[in-house]
Design an enzyme around this catalytic site. Structure first.
Site, short mmCIF file in Angstrom:
data_model
loop_
_atom_site.label_atom_id
_atom_site.label_comp_id
_atom_site.label_asym_id
_atom_site.label_seq_id
_atom_site.Cartn_x
_atom_site.Cartn_y
_atom_site.Cartn_z
N GLY A 1 60.35 29.73 93.06
CA GLY A 1 59.86 30.52 94.18
C GLY A 1 60.77 30.48 95.40
O GLY A 1 60.71 31.36 96.26
N SER B 1 46.08 28.80 89.60
CA SER B 1 44.63 28.92 89.44
C SER B 1 44.22 29.77 88.25
O SER B 1 43.07 30.17 88.13
CB SER B 1 44.01 29.51 90.70
OG SER B 1 44.21 28.65 91.79
N LYS C 1 46.08 32.73 86.73
CA LYS C 1 46.49 34.12 86.51
C LYS C 1 47.23 34.27 85.19
O LYS C 1 46.96 35.19 84.41
CB LYS C 1 47.41 34.61 87.65
CG LYS C 1 46.71 34.78 88.99
CD LYS C 1 47.64 35.35 90.05
CE LYS C 1 48.85 34.50 90.32
NZ LYS C 1 48.55 33.15 90.79
N ASN D 1 47.10 32.38 82.57
CA ASN D 1 46.17 32.20 81.46
C ASN D 1 45.33 33.44 81.21
O ASN D 1 45.19 33.89 80.07
CB ASN D 1 45.23 31.02 81.75
CG ASN D 1 45.91 29.70 81.47
OD1 ASN D 1 46.63 29.19 82.31
ND2 ASN D 1 45.72 29.19 80.27
N ARG E 1 39.97 28.10 92.60
CA ARG E 1 39.39 26.88 92.05
C ARG E 1 38.34 26.43 93.03
O ARG E 1 38.67 25.99 94.13
CB ARG E 1 40.44 25.79 91.96
CG ARG E 1 41.45 25.98 90.88
CD ARG E 1 42.53 24.92 91.01
NE ARG E 1 43.46 25.09 89.91
CZ ARG E 1 43.34 24.47 88.74
NH1 ARG E 1 42.38 23.58 88.55
NH2 ARG E 1 44.19 24.70 87.77
P1 GTP Z 1 51.17 30.69 89.65
O1 GTP Z 1 52.17 31.00 88.59
O2 GTP Z 1 51.46 29.40 90.37
O3 GTP Z 1 50.94 31.78 90.62
O4 GTP Z 1 49.79 30.30 88.93
P2 GTP Z 1 48.79 31.00 87.92
O5 GTP Z 1 47.62 31.51 88.72
O6 GTP Z 1 49.47 31.95 87.03
O7 GTP Z 1 48.26 29.76 87.12
P3 GTP Z 1 48.13 29.46 85.56
O8 GTP Z 1 47.50 30.57 84.81
O9 GTP Z 1 49.45 29.03 85.07
O10 GTP Z 1 47.10 28.25 85.56
C1 GTP Z 1 47.34 27.03 86.13
C2 GTP Z 1 46.43 25.94 85.58
O11 GTP Z 1 45.05 26.32 85.54
C3 GTP Z 1 46.80 25.50 84.17
O12 GTP Z 1 46.87 24.10 84.16
C4 GTP Z 1 45.65 26.00 83.34
O13 GTP Z 1 45.43 25.20 82.21
C5 GTP Z 1 44.47 25.99 84.28
N1 GTP Z 1 43.47 27.00 83.91
C6 GTP Z 1 43.70 28.32 83.72
N2 GTP Z 1 42.57 28.99 83.34
C7 GTP Z 1 41.59 28.06 83.33
C8 GTP Z 1 40.17 28.13 83.02
O14 GTP Z 1 39.61 29.18 82.70
N3 GTP Z 1 39.46 26.97 83.13
C9 GTP Z 1 40.05 25.80 83.47
N4 GTP Z 1 39.28 24.71 83.57
N5 GTP Z 1 41.39 25.69 83.75
C10 GTP Z 1 42.14 26.79 83.68
C1 SPV Z 2 53.53 30.46 92.72
O1 SPV Z 2 53.80 29.36 93.22
O2 SPV Z 2 52.57 31.15 93.09
C2 SPV Z 2 54.33 30.97 91.61
C3 SPV Z 2 55.53 30.23 91.26
O3 SPV Z 2 54.02 31.98 91.04
S1 SPV Z 2 56.84 30.61 92.30
O4 SPV Z 2 57.55 31.73 91.73
O5 SPV Z 2 57.67 29.44 92.34
O6 SPV Z 2 56.36 30.93 93.62
MN MN Z 3 52.24 32.92 91.86
#
Ligand code: GTP
Ligand code: SPV
Ligand code: MN
EC number: 4.1.1.32
Length: 614
Positions: free
Chosen positions: A213, A266, A268, A270, A425
């Site tokens: 990032g 949080s 996304k 997944n 979360r």
């Molecule tokens: P950035 O890339 O940082 O913007 O994050 P993101 O929102 O894409 O997060 P991502 O989907 O990678 O999820 C981050 C964490 O949340 C992981 O450790 C997942 O295992 C957990 N997680 C995702 N979905 C769920 C869910 O439905 N329930 C629970 N308990 N945990 C979840």
């Molecule tokens: C975030 O932190 O929300 C990400 C990863 O999606 S980064 O591209 O490093 O900002």
């Molecule tokens: Mn992000």
């Protein structure tokens, strides 16, 4: 001195404004060489990085990179948005005057790439030919080869994107200089890092990190901060930290598109890669469009349209496994060309591991190194519980590797949006899903999105903080104007999307277990929302929106304790009344918040008072 003209001629880089930009920064940074790159250079650059030891081989033609141990996440305190008008100052954008910011960064970058190659990365943050193309072109200059490889996966990279620009001067000028990482005083009062989006000059200057990032400037700095600013400035679009997915009902043949704002780490990635739960898989099919950024605008048909400006996924590794995210596992399998950053690595077997990849870490620790490069076998008993991988360790893979990538993810026309969901979360209070039909109340809900802090940004894990629309780290101008711009764009739609708030993270107050199984099961909540929008189910009115009744939520094949279900499908009025007071304080910080938002806040507060009395 490098002969810039000669290098650019040989690369066929014709755009005169880009040439001028490259020549200027080559001189400032003092790079020893310049190289213009395109996606086709990926294989050669990877070989060079392997030879230089910047990347280490992972089995099946994949790669591993380990970052400096104090350089593993975005740093919000060191990130600023600079412009020449103070009215752009908001609560979250760390506004700074443009002139002094550019001067400071120019001095930090002066001579800082000596002995290195400066790579010129022409890129596009949009499918080619999109209606927002004028805002999508950029050129990143970087002195890090691994940053180039990541950009090739995350953006559309090639010289043609900038040679063919209609307005040759309309591109984002992005400069990334890594700096001397061991000597930047990270986290001290003398921290030398500075990450600036000089928004009204469409210039991005980032110094002092090689983490995603902070260094992949097309992604966060351009795709979110700069685009957030451009969207408002042009009055044409919204750029948001949103996932974008499609759900097809195979029975009716109808397809729906959902965007979702969840704060970093949080869920996304997944949700956007998820599959329908086994019991519903015959009927519903989920397609991936994007996991982190969406740009939204009003189409001629009066609907909101969106696309994902990215070309790849930069996903959190932790807990990624066959059960939680089979799509991601597939996208990073042998042959994918994936790059892993800051996971645990075994140079002998060329294998990688992270917490949650398997239930337990590899039994035979021979050869295994933690994310800092220290042998697991040498750990003292006190170190035994330390994670092998950094909690913010990530994988990078192009969308083309994602198994459920939508066929039309590359379509420049984008897709029509049926629903906008927000979710964080939240361990209590927020039910599984609540639908909101009023636009101002939907925008109000986004502005009051709260989440526990995560490891994606430096901060305190577990502490609750507000994160408007999940844009807190990426907000480019004042929140009051941002809210007005949202009302303006969505208000222009004659067929607006429905809003909803979701929460997969409510916990049992006693033993802390998640009340909802999450992951693939989350699709059930979205299906209810789409049915509600279509008028097929009525739900249950509450003070904070409409929630599903227990029989409306399709729970086929899912066995949930009744008390858990009761809790996630009900409203804790007392807890919500307390929340309203926190919200009031939160919103009061924002200058010039539109009256419609305050009115929505009052409507919700009054409905809660009525519910408390009932
Ligand atoms: P950035 O890339 O940082 O913007 O994050 P993101 O929102 O894409 O997060 P991502 O989907 O990678 O999820 C981050 C964490 O949340 C992981 O450790 C997942 O295992 C957990 N997680 C995702 N979905 C769920 C869910 O439905 N329930 C629970 N308990 N945990 C979840
Ligand atoms: C975030 O932190 O929300 C990400 C990863 O999606 S980064 O591209 O490093 O900002
Ligand atoms: Mn992000």
């Amino acid at each position: 001195m490098v002969d810039v003209d000669q290098v650019l001629d040989e690369a066929g880089l014709k755009n005169p404004h880009v040439r001028e930009f490259v020549a200027y920064w080559a001189q400032v940074t003092g790079a020893d060489a310049i190289e213009v790159v395109s996606a086709e250079d990926d294989e050669r650059l990877l070989q060079e990085s392997l030879e230089a030891g910047e990347l280490l081989p992972v089995s099946g033609g994949r790669y591993y990179s380990r970052s400096y141990f104090k350089d593993t996440a975005r740093s919000e305190e060191r990130t600023v948005v600079a412009t020449s008008k103070e009215s752009d100052k908001g609560v979250y954008n760390n506004w700074k005057p443009a002139e002094e910011t550019v001067a400071t960064l120019t001095e930090r970058m002066r001579g800082a790439s000596k002995g290195k190659t400066m790579y010129v990365i022409p890129y596009l943050m949009a499918p080619q030919g999109s209606p927002l193309e004028a805002y999508a072109a950029g050129v990143e200059l970087t002195d890090s080869r691994p940053v180039v490889q990541q950009m090739i996966r995350m953006a559309r990279v090639g010289v043609d994107y900038i040679n063919e620009l209609k307005d040759q001067s309309s591109f984002v000028r992005a400069v990334h200089v890594t700096g001397d990482l061991p000597n930047l005083g990270q986290g001290t009062p003398d921290d030398q890092r500075l990450f600036a989006t000089v928004a009204d000059q469409r210039t991005i200057l980032h110094f002092g990190s090689s983490y995603g990032g902070n260094a992949l400037l097309g992604k966060i700095a351009h795709g979110l901060r700069q685009a957030c600013y451009d969207g408002k400035d042009s009055e044409v679009f919204l750029a948001e930290q949103f996932l974008l997915l499609g759900i097809t009902d195979k029975q009716t043949g109808k397809k729906f598109h959902v965007v979702g704002g969840f704060p970093s780490a949080s869920g996304k990635t997944n949700l956007s890669m998820t599959l329908a739960p086994d019991a519903l898989g015959d009927r519903y099919y989920v397609e991936f469009y994007g996991d982190d950024i969406a740009w939204l605008w009003v189409g001629d048909d009066g609907r909101i349209w969106a696309f994902n400006p990215e070309n790849g996924v930069f996903g959190v590794a932790k807990d990624t496994n066959e059960a939680s995210n089979p799509g991601a596992v597939e996208a990073i399998k042998p042959g994918s060309g994936a790059i892993f950053t800051n996971v645990a690595y075994n140079p002998e077997t060329q294998d990688v591991w992270w917490e949650g990849k398997t239930k337990n870490p590899p039994e035979d620790v021979t050869g295994w190194l933690d994310w800092k490069g220290n042998p697991i076998a040498d750990r003292t008993p006190e170190q035994a519980d330390e994670p092998w991988a950094h909690p913010n360790s990530r994988f990078t893979a192009p969308i083309s590797m994602v198994p459920n990538a939508a066929e039309d993810y590359n379509n420049p026309a984008g897709v029509p949006v049926d629903a906008i969901i927000f979710g964080g979360r939240t361990r209590d209070r927020e039910p599984l899903i609540r639908a909101i039909t009023d636009i101002a109340e939907g925008v109000y809900d986004g502005l009051t999105l709260g989440a526990e802090a995560t490891f994606a940004a430096e901060g305190v894990d577990g502490q609750l903080r507000y994160d408007p629309m999940s844009m807190r780290p990426f907000m480019a101008y004042s929140e009051g104007e941002y809210a007005a711009h949202w009302l303006h764009i969505i208000g222009r739609a004659s067929q607006p999307p429905i809003f909803a708030h979701v929460n997969w993270f409510q916990r049992d107050p006693e033993d802390g277990h998640f009340l909802w199984p999450g992951y693939r099961e989350n699709v059930r909540a979205l299906l209810w929302l789409l049915q509600f929008k279509a008028g097929e189910v009525k739900g249950q009115e509450t003070a904070v929106g409409v929630i599903p009744t227990q029989d409306e939520l399709n729970l086929d094949g899912l066995d949930l304790p009744q008390e858990d279900l009761d809790r996630i499908l009900s409203i804790d009025v007392e807890r919500w009344r307390q929340e309203i007071e926190f919200r009031e304080e939160h919103l009061k910080q924002f200058d010039g918040l539109p009256e419609e938002i305050w009115a929505a806040h009052r409507r919700v507060a009054e409905a809660l008072e009525r519910a408390a009395q009932a």
